[in-house]
Write a protein that holds these residues in place. Structure first.
Motif, mmCIF file in Angstrom:
data_model
loop_
_atom_site.group_PDB
_atom_site.id
_atom_site.type_symbol
_atom_site.label_atom_id
_atom_site.label_comp_id
_atom_site.label_asym_id
_atom_site.label_seq_id
_atom_site.Cartn_x
_atom_site.Cartn_y
_atom_site.Cartn_z
ATOM 1 N N LYS A 76 0.828 -1.213 0.000
ATOM 2 C CA LYS A 76 0.000 0.000 0.000
ATOM 3 C C LYS A 76 0.859 1.259 0.000
ATOM 4 O O LYS A 76 0.577 2.225 -0.724
ATOM 5 C CB LYS A 76 -0.936 0.008 1.209
ATOM 6 N N HIS A 77 1.915 1.252 0.790
ATOM 7 C CA HIS A 77 2.749 2.459 0.894
ATOM 8 C C HIS A 77 3.369 2.812 -0.455
ATOM 9 O O HIS A 77 3.368 3.994 -0.850
ATOM 10 C CB HIS A 77 3.845 2.246 1.931
ATOM 11 N N ILE A 78 3.907 1.819 -1.150
ATOM 12 C CA ILE A 78 4.605 2.103 -2.406
ATOM 13 C C ILE A 78 3.624 2.318 -3.548
ATOM 14 O O ILE A 78 3.673 3.341 -4.254
ATOM 15 C CB ILE A 78 5.590 0.969 -2.752
ATOM 16 N N LEU A 79 2.694 1.391 -3.757
ATOM 17 C CA LEU A 79 1.822 1.484 -4.928
ATOM 18 C C LEU A 79 0.766 2.570 -4.786
ATOM 19 O O LEU A 79 0.529 3.336 -5.723
ATOM 20 C CB LEU A 79 1.145 0.133 -5.198
ATOM 21 N N SER A 80 0.155 2.643 -3.620
ATOM 22 C CA SER A 80 -0.953 3.587 -3.459
ATOM 23 C C SER A 80 -0.499 4.930 -2.904
ATOM 24 O O SER A 80 -0.697 5.969 -3.526
ATOM 25 C CB SER A 80 -2.018 2.973 -2.550
ATOM 26 N N ASP A 81 0.131 4.911 -1.720
ATOM 27 C CA ASP A 81 0.479 6.166 -1.062
ATOM 28 C C ASP A 81 1.576 6.934 -1.807
ATOM 29 O O ASP A 81 1.494 8.155 -1.966
ATOM 30 C CB ASP A 81 0.928 5.904 0.376
ATOM 31 N N GLN A 82 2.589 6.228 -2.271
ATOM 32 C CA GLN A 82 3.727 6.903 -2.893
ATOM 33 C C GLN A 82 3.516 7.123 -4.387
ATOM 34 O O GLN A 82 3.770 8.226 -4.904
ATOM 35 C CB GLN A 82 5.006 6.081 -2.659
ATOM 36 N N GLY A 84 0.539 6.522 -6.099
ATOM 37 C CA GLY A 84 -0.798 7.015 -6.410
ATOM 38 C C GLY A 84 -1.691 6.077 -7.189
ATOM 39 O O GLY A 84 -2.702 6.507 -7.749
ATOM 40 N N TYR A 85 -1.364 4.787 -7.250
ATOM 41 C CA TYR A 85 -2.226 3.848 -7.972
ATOM 42 C C TYR A 85 -3.573 3.709 -7.271
ATOM 43 O O TYR A 85 -3.647 3.525 -6.049
ATOM 44 C CB TYR A 85 -1.556 2.474 -8.060
ATOM 45 N N GLU A 86 -4.634 3.782 -8.062
ATOM 46 C CA GLU A 86 -5.991 3.636 -7.534
ATOM 47 C C GLU A 86 -6.935 3.317 -8.686
ATOM 48 O O GLU A 86 -6.569 3.413 -9.861
ATOM 49 C CB GLU A 86 -6.443 4.925 -6.838
ATOM 50 N N GLY A 87 -8.167 2.968 -8.339
ATOM 51 C CA GLY A 87 -9.155 2.683 -9.357
ATOM 52 C C GLY A 87 -9.681 3.944 -10.014
ATOM 53 O O GLY A 87 -9.743 5.007 -9.390
ATOM 54 N N ASP A 88 -10.034 3.801 -11.280
ATOM 55 C CA ASP A 88 -10.629 4.924 -12.000
ATOM 56 C C ASP A 88 -12.144 4.855 -11.811
ATOM 57 O O ASP A 88 -12.860 4.227 -12.591
ATOM 58 C CB ASP A 88 -10.273 4.851 -13.487
ATOM 59 N N VAL A 89 -12.627 5.507 -10.768
ATOM 60 C CA VAL A 89 -14.058 5.465 -10.461
ATOM 61 C C VAL A 89 -14.858 6.406 -11.354
ATOM 62 O O VAL A 89 -16.069 6.219 -11.534
ATOM 63 C CB VAL A 89 -14.312 5.808 -8.971
ATOM 64 N N ASP A 90 -14.222 7.406 -11.929
ATOM 65 C CA ASP A 90 -14.929 8.389 -12.748
ATOM 66 C C ASP A 90 -15.158 7.919 -14.178
ATOM 67 O O ASP A 90 -16.166 8.276 -14.800
ATOM 68 C CB ASP A 90 -14.163 9.716 -12.761
#
Length: 279
Positions: A76-82, A84-90
């Motif tokens: 989570k720290h590297i991929l998401s927090d650092q 910024g990987y996340e789902g494209d909800v829009d």
């Protein structure tokens, strides 16, 4: 393009355990980005793997336990927090969300692509990381010493409990659906890649872009040549694009190979319609 397709054909001859998720996904993505240097994206994935390992070691050094929670925290720290990987909800249905090159560039994508990336990065560390082909939403499973945790990289690695899965299942399958053992069965490497490409195929069909959908299925058959369900998809799309003889030929092959009598009967009906030009 020929080199990419030949590389995918070679992957099709490998045992499933030897199929690299990210390398195959990059080759597939490369077909949509001809001329793009794939090494740039390979280096990015390698750096993600290195940084997750460094983060995990730092957490252990700081007193964290060598458990699933620490593995998840490093991912989570590297991929998401650092990064910024996340789902494209829009723009969930945007084709770029199933394209690994675009996902890396935009840091947004579908659940299956974000899980694919997380699985490969985790496996580099020697962790037991799998993807679950859950209805309507692909999710990540980490397992160690008989324990497991489930999480959702699409929502920044949110932990998923049984009640979360039950609610998700009911949204997709109806209010009376209940969790069963098969919902926890890990997907094979090819199943993950096929689910990723199926997202592209289905969206192209919805757009009535049948020629592009056929090209997508034909590419899927390169890395998954034994999946006879793709033969049926090819048959339907050959018919949609006016290639009736090719449609008839591959449907005949499918009917001879498919084990389920119900699937065989459906294909025989389609075949008769094609032979009578009633499609």
């Amino acid at each position: 393009m020929g080199d990419l397709r030949e590389a995918l054909r070679r992957i099709g001859a490998l045992p499933d355990a030897e199929v690299s998720l990210t390398e195959t996904a990059l080759l597939l993505s490369g077909l949509a980005h001809l001329g793009r240097d794939l090494d740039r994206y390979r280096h990015h994935i390698a750096k993600l793997s290195h940084d997750v390992g460094v983060r995990y070691a730092a957490l252990i050094e700081a007193g964290a336990e060598q458990n699933l929670e620490t593995q998840l925290a490093a991912l989570k720290h590297i991929l998401s927090d650092q990064c910024g990987y996340e789902g494209d909800v829009d723009h969930y249905d945007d084709l770029s969300n199933a394209d690994l090159i675009s996902v890396i560039e935009r840091r947004k994508g579908l659940p299956v692509v974000l899980c694919l990336l997380s699985i490969e990065v985790g496996r580099v560390q020697g962790w037991d990381v799998q993807g679950l082909n859950f209805p309507g939403h692909f999710i990540l499973r980490l397992q160690k010493d008989g324990e497991r945790i489930l999480c959702d990289p699409f929502h920044r690695f949110r932990l998923l409990q049984a009640q979360d899965l039950r609610a998700l299942l009911k949204q997709v399958a109806g209010p009376h659906a209940e969790l069963a053992l098969h919902h926890y069965t890990p997907a094979s490497n090819r199943e993950i890649l096929l689910r990723m490409q199926n997202n592209i195929k289905l969206r192209l069909i919805e757009q009535e872009s049948y020629e592009e959908a056929l090209q997508t299925v034909e590419t899927m058959r390169l890395f998954a040549p034994e999946d006879i369900r793709l033969w049926l998809d090819s048959g339907v799309l050959y018919a949609r694009t006016g290639r009736l003889q090719e449609a008839i030929s591959i449907l005949e092959d499918y009917i001879r190979a498919v084990p389920d009598p119900r699937d065989r009967a459906d294909a025989q009906l389609l075949l008769r319609n094609l032979q009578n030009r009633d499609f």
